[in-house]
Structure formats: structure tokens, C-alpha cells
Write a protein that holds these residues in place. Structure first.
Motif, PDB file in Angstrom:
ATOM      1  N   UNK A   1       0.898  -1.091  -0.189  1.00  0.00           N
ATOM      2  CA  UNK A   1      -0.037  -0.155   0.040  1.00  0.00           C
ATOM      3  C   UNK A   1       0.851   1.291  -0.008  1.00  0.00           C
ATOM      4  N   UNK A   2       0.403   2.154  -0.582  1.00  0.00           N
ATOM      5  CA  UNK A   2       1.154   3.651  -0.626  1.00  0.00           C
ATOM      6  C   UNK A   2      -0.231   4.494  -0.404  1.00  0.00           C
ATOM      7  N   UNK A   3      -0.226   5.266   0.634  1.00  0.00           N
ATOM      8  CA  UNK A   3      -1.352   6.431   0.852  1.00  0.00           C
ATOM      9  C   UNK A   3      -0.697   7.659   0.823  1.00  0.00           C
ATOM     10  N   UNK A   4      -1.254   8.778   0.355  1.00  0.00           N
ATOM     11  CA  UNK A   4      -0.951   9.980   0.273  1.00  0.00           C
ATOM     12  C   UNK A   4      -1.365  10.821  -1.086  1.00  0.00           C
ATOM     13  N   UNK A   5      -0.925  12.162  -1.416  1.00  0.00           N
ATOM     14  CA  UNK A   5      -1.365  12.680  -2.530  1.00  0.00           C
ATOM     15  C   UNK A   5      -0.194  12.367  -3.726  1.00  0.00           C
ATOM     16  N   UNK A   6      -0.636  12.488  -4.664  1.00  0.00           N
ATOM     17  CA  UNK A   6       0.334  11.802  -5.892  1.00  0.00           C
ATOM     18  C   UNK A   6       0.919  13.262  -6.200  1.00  0.00           C
ATOM     19  N   UNK A   7       1.999  13.625  -5.669  1.00  0.00           N
ATOM     20  CA  UNK A   7       2.893  14.740  -6.030  1.00  0.00           C
ATOM     21  C   UNK A   7       4.466  14.127  -6.453  1.00  0.00           C
ATOM     22  N   UNK A   8       4.999  14.647  -7.000  1.00  0.00           N
ATOM     23  CA  UNK A   8       6.250  14.370  -7.304  1.00  0.00           C
ATOM     24  C   UNK A   8       7.232  13.872  -5.801  1.00  0.00           C
ATOM     25  N   UNK A   9       7.143  14.826  -5.010  1.00  0.00           N
ATOM     26  CA  UNK A   9       7.985  14.449  -3.807  1.00  0.00           C
ATOM     27  C   UNK A   9       7.730  13.242  -2.995  1.00  0.00           C
ATOM     28  N   UNK A  10       6.686  12.640  -3.293  1.00  0.00           N
ATOM     29  CA  UNK A  10       6.319  11.222  -2.655  1.00  0.00           C
ATOM     30  C   UNK A  10       6.832  10.088  -3.308  1.00  0.00           C
ATOM     31  N   UNK A  11       7.313  10.115  -4.441  1.00  0.00           N
ATOM     32  CA  UNK A  11       8.068   9.148  -4.819  1.00  0.00           C
ATOM     33  C   UNK A  11       7.340   7.850  -5.321  1.00  0.00           C
ATOM     34  N   UNK A  12       6.064   7.949  -5.591  1.00  0.00           N
ATOM     35  CA  UNK A  12       5.106   6.924  -6.045  1.00  0.00           C
ATOM     36  C   UNK A  12       5.661   6.344  -7.393  1.00  0.00           C
ATOM     37  N   UNK A  13       6.463   7.063  -8.331  1.00  0.00           N
ATOM     38  CA  UNK A  13       7.010   6.488  -9.311  1.00  0.00           C
ATOM     39  C   UNK A  13       8.271   5.386  -8.994  1.00  0.00           C
TER      40      UNK A  13
ATOM     41  N   UNK B   1      -7.124   3.240  -5.847  1.00  0.00           N
ATOM     42  CA  UNK B   1      -8.221   3.609  -5.062  1.00  0.00           C
ATOM     43  C   UNK B   1      -8.715   5.086  -5.212  1.00  0.00           C
ATOM     44  N   UNK B   2      -7.798   5.995  -5.557  1.00  0.00           N
ATOM     45  CA  UNK B   2      -8.276   7.413  -5.560  1.00  0.00           C
ATOM     46  C   UNK B   2      -7.993   7.763  -4.109  1.00  0.00           C
TER      47      UNK B   2
ATOM     48  N   UNK C   1      -2.266  15.864  -8.686  1.00  0.00           N
ATOM     49  CA  UNK C   1      -1.653  16.293 -10.090  1.00  0.00           C
ATOM     50  C   UNK C   1      -0.675  15.364 -11.044  1.00  0.00           C
ATOM     51  N   UNK C   2      -0.122  14.035 -10.149  1.00  0.00           N
ATOM     52  CA  UNK C   2       0.564  13.386 -10.858  1.00  0.00           C
ATOM     53  C   UNK C   2       0.018  12.054 -11.534  1.00  0.00           C
ATOM     54  N   UNK C   3      -1.227  11.945 -11.102  1.00  0.00           N
ATOM     55  CA  UNK C   3      -2.025  10.600 -11.496  1.00  0.00           C
ATOM     56  C   UNK C   3      -1.973  10.089 -12.796  1.00  0.00           C
TER      57      UNK C   3
END
Length: 362
Positions: A193-205, A245-246, A226-228
Motif C-alpha cells: 500500500x501507498x497512501x498520500x497525495x500523488x505529487x512528485x516528492x512522494x516518490x510514487x514512481x 483507489x483514488x 496532479x501526478x495521477x
């Protein structure tokens, strides 16, 4: 006590679901569990109540940057007048740009600082009246009985902007451990799981790239931002197994995490080091094994073999940590149980608030 909780930041809807909004709600609830009567004074809310707390909203318009700065300052003055009229025993203000509300009220005050907002605004957004922002910060920080900062770098920043060393303390973020039940770690597919806003500094990529190279694992992303679109394209191009899940109501987060094995906080090497990530505390409370970048406050949160620390920004390092947990479920369960125990013993919001109030309430 009668507590006046102040959030003058128009970017934080106190009834919203973003991390800062959740922080507001959790502190209010912790006060309420103590038996305190709380009134919330805010510049942005669509609600008249937060739980049993009355919400007083002084709206700030959406004009240009300079107009908005002046509007926040005016709203802070009006909120101070409202508090004086209502009466209170304690003002608890979430530090906001151009607000010195707590310094305008005669009651003792706690000022909670979550980020070096002046620096953030200057670097990432638009700051027109920096002199005015600094002056307001110095007034409210110098006047407070306690300045509660989420991390050591934030505490250093607060002291450099007016808070006294003997009134400044570090109180990391927390979690309502009552809301979470320990995860049921089944065999089979490793659920990450990852939970948080989809912004560049969260490292979702980074998390997507790690999952793309790992059979038998799926990444569930809880949040929006904004990164979704870019991240969805990346996942599709790499063949990563990802479920989106949004954004969901925060009250639904415990149920969403209950079926997971691992929670990730894959911050890149470029991430600022001052943060105190709510996601990490929620993963711990949910009994997940936590894999996080070795940056900022995360090594302190996960010290003592509570979780796995990996090189920031490295998909390969994250993948290897996830591979180990995929192949060794007893290890995942041990880490999850240890993390849950740590959250209950150290990071529950009630403990956080008690530490903050220890210097302000006699």
C-alpha cells in the motif's frame, strides 16, 4: 478547558481529507477525548461542526497572491476578535502564513508548526510580502507558551523565526490507534500500500518501478493528485500491477489497509527532510510491515528493527526489500506486530497532545 483551535490557512479545509486536514481533525478529537470543549476557527470549511466541536469560518477569497496574503491577515484579526468574544482557556493555533491570531488573544497559546512555510511559499509558490510574513511569524512564535514542531529541522526553523529555546519542543505526528485493527497477513499475493497525495516528492514512481520488476506483488495506491495521469501511464508502460483507489474518506483508511501486508514511503533523494509523514504512523498502527526511504524522520520512527529502510529514490532497493517480505511472511508479520506495538506505545495522538500541552497547561 475551553479550547480555541485556529487554522487560518485557506489551503487547509478543516473538514477535508488531505493530510493537513486529517491532522487538524485528529488533534481536535484528542482534545475532545480529554473532555475539553473545542471551537474550531478556520478560513476554509464547509461544515458547521467537527465531531462535537463548533466550527466558526471566516472565509478568505481566491484573489491574486498579494490580495490573498492581506485577506489571511484580516481573517486572523477577525478570528482573534471572535475568540475574545467567545472566551477560551487555551488557544491552539496551527501555524499559518500571515496569521498571528494566538498573539492577539490574552489566553495561553500553543502554536503548532508543521513546516517552514515561509521558505516553502517562497520556493514553490508565490510570496509577495515576505517581510510581513516574517513579522507575523515572529509575533506568534515569540508570544506562545509552547511551540510544538513536528521535527528537529522544523524546530530549528521556528527558533530562527522567533520561538524561544525553552518553549520549543519536538512532537512528531501521530495516529489514532483505536481506529486501526492489526492487518490480517494472508499468504499469496503480497499486497503493498501507498497512501498520500500523488505529487512528485512522494516518490510514487519509485514504488511503481519496484513493483514492475517483482512477481507476486500488487501495489494499491490510495490518494489523488496532479501526478495521477503520468503515474498511470508509467505503470501501464512498465507492466506494473497497480490498483488505484483514488482519494477516500479518512475514516475508510483503516479498512483499506486491513488487507495489506506492506506500507511504503518511497521518498526520493531530493525530498525535504523536515517532514513527519502521517502515512508511516498509519502503516504502523495498521500492523503493516513498513518499507521507507532512509531520509528525514523515518529512521527515527523505524529504529530498533521496526521496519525496513532503503536508499531514497532507488527502485532496486525497494524491490529487494519487498522481495524479502514476499518470500518471508513470518518476517512481515513480526515487523507488523512490532510496528503496531510501537504506534500504541509512542505515537498515539493522545500521547502527542499530552506532550504538547505539558508546557502550556499547568
Amino acid at each position: 478547558m475551553r479550547v480555541a483551535y485556529v487554522c487560518a490557512d485557506p489551503g487547509i479545509p478543516v473538514d477535508g481529507s488531505k493530510g493537513a486536514s486529517v491532522h487538524v481533525q485528529q488533534i481536535v478529537r484528542a482534545f475532545q477525548r480529554r473532555g475539553d470543549e473545542v471551537t474550531v476557527y478556520a478560513t476554509r470549511s464547509n461544515a458547521e461542526r467537527l465531531g462535537t466541536a463548533r466550527v466558526v469560518t471566516v472565509p478568505v477569497g481566491r484573489g491574486g497572491a498579494a490580495e490573498r496574503e492581506h485577506a489571511v491577515s484580516r481573517a486572523a484579526h477577525e478570528i482573534a476578535d471572535r475568540i475574545a468574544a467567545d472566551g477560551c482557556d487555551l488557544v491552539y493555533e496551527r501555524f499559518s502564513l500571515f496569521s498571528d491570531t494566538a498573539a492577539r488573544v490574552t489566553a495561553p497559546a500553543v502554536v503548532e508548526v508543521n513546516a517552514p512555510l515561509i521558505d516553502e511559499q517562497r520556493v514553490h509558490r508565490t510570496l509577495v510580502d515576505e517581510e510581513g510574513a516574517v513579522a507575523a511569524a515572529r509575533r506568534v512564535l515569540a508570544d506562545a507558551a509552547t511551540v510544538a514542531c513536528v521535527s528537529d529541522p522544523v524546530a530549528d526553523w521556528a527558533r530562527a523565526h522567533g520561538s524561544a529555546p525553552d518553549t520549543t519542543l519536538v512532537a512528531p505526528n501521530g495516529v489514532d490507534t483505536r481506529a486501526f485493527a492489526p492487518a490480517v497477513m494472508s499468504d499469496g499475493l503480497l499486497e503493498v500500500a501507498f497512501i498520500g497525495s500523488l505529487k512528485s516528492w512522494h516518490g510514487v514512481d519509485v514504488a511503481i518501478d519496484a513493483i514492475a520488476g517483482l512477481d507476486g506483488a500488487r501495489l494499491t495506491i490510495i490518494g489523488h493528485g496532479p501526478e495521477r495521469a503520468r503515474l498511470e501511464e508509467r505503470a501501464a508502460a512498465r507492466g506494473a500491477r497497480v490498483r488505484w483507489l483514488g482519494a477516500i474518506p479518512h475514516d475508510d483508511v483503516p479498512a483499506a489497509l486491513a488487507g495489506m501486508h506492506v506500507g511504503v514511503a518511497p521518498y526520493p533523494a531530493s525530498a525535504d527532510a523536515y517532514f513527519s509523514p502521517l502515512k508511516a504512523f498509519e502503516y504502523l498502527a495498521a500492523g503493516l510491515a513498513v518499507v521507507a526511504s532512509e531520509t528525514g524522520q523515518l529512521p527515527e520512527i523505524l529504529d530498533g528493527d521496526i521496519g525496513c529502510l532503503v536508499q531514497p529514490g532507488s527502485a532496486a532497493a525497494l524491490r529487494e526489500a519487498l522481495r524479502a517480505l514476499r518470500d518471508d511472511r513470518p518476517l512481515a508479520r513480526r515487523l507488523g506486530a512490532a510496528g503496531r506495538a510501537r504506534a500504541v506505545a509512542r505515537y498515539d495522538w493522545d500521547r502527542t497532545l499530552a506532550r504538547i500541552l505539558s508546557g502550556a497547561v499547568r
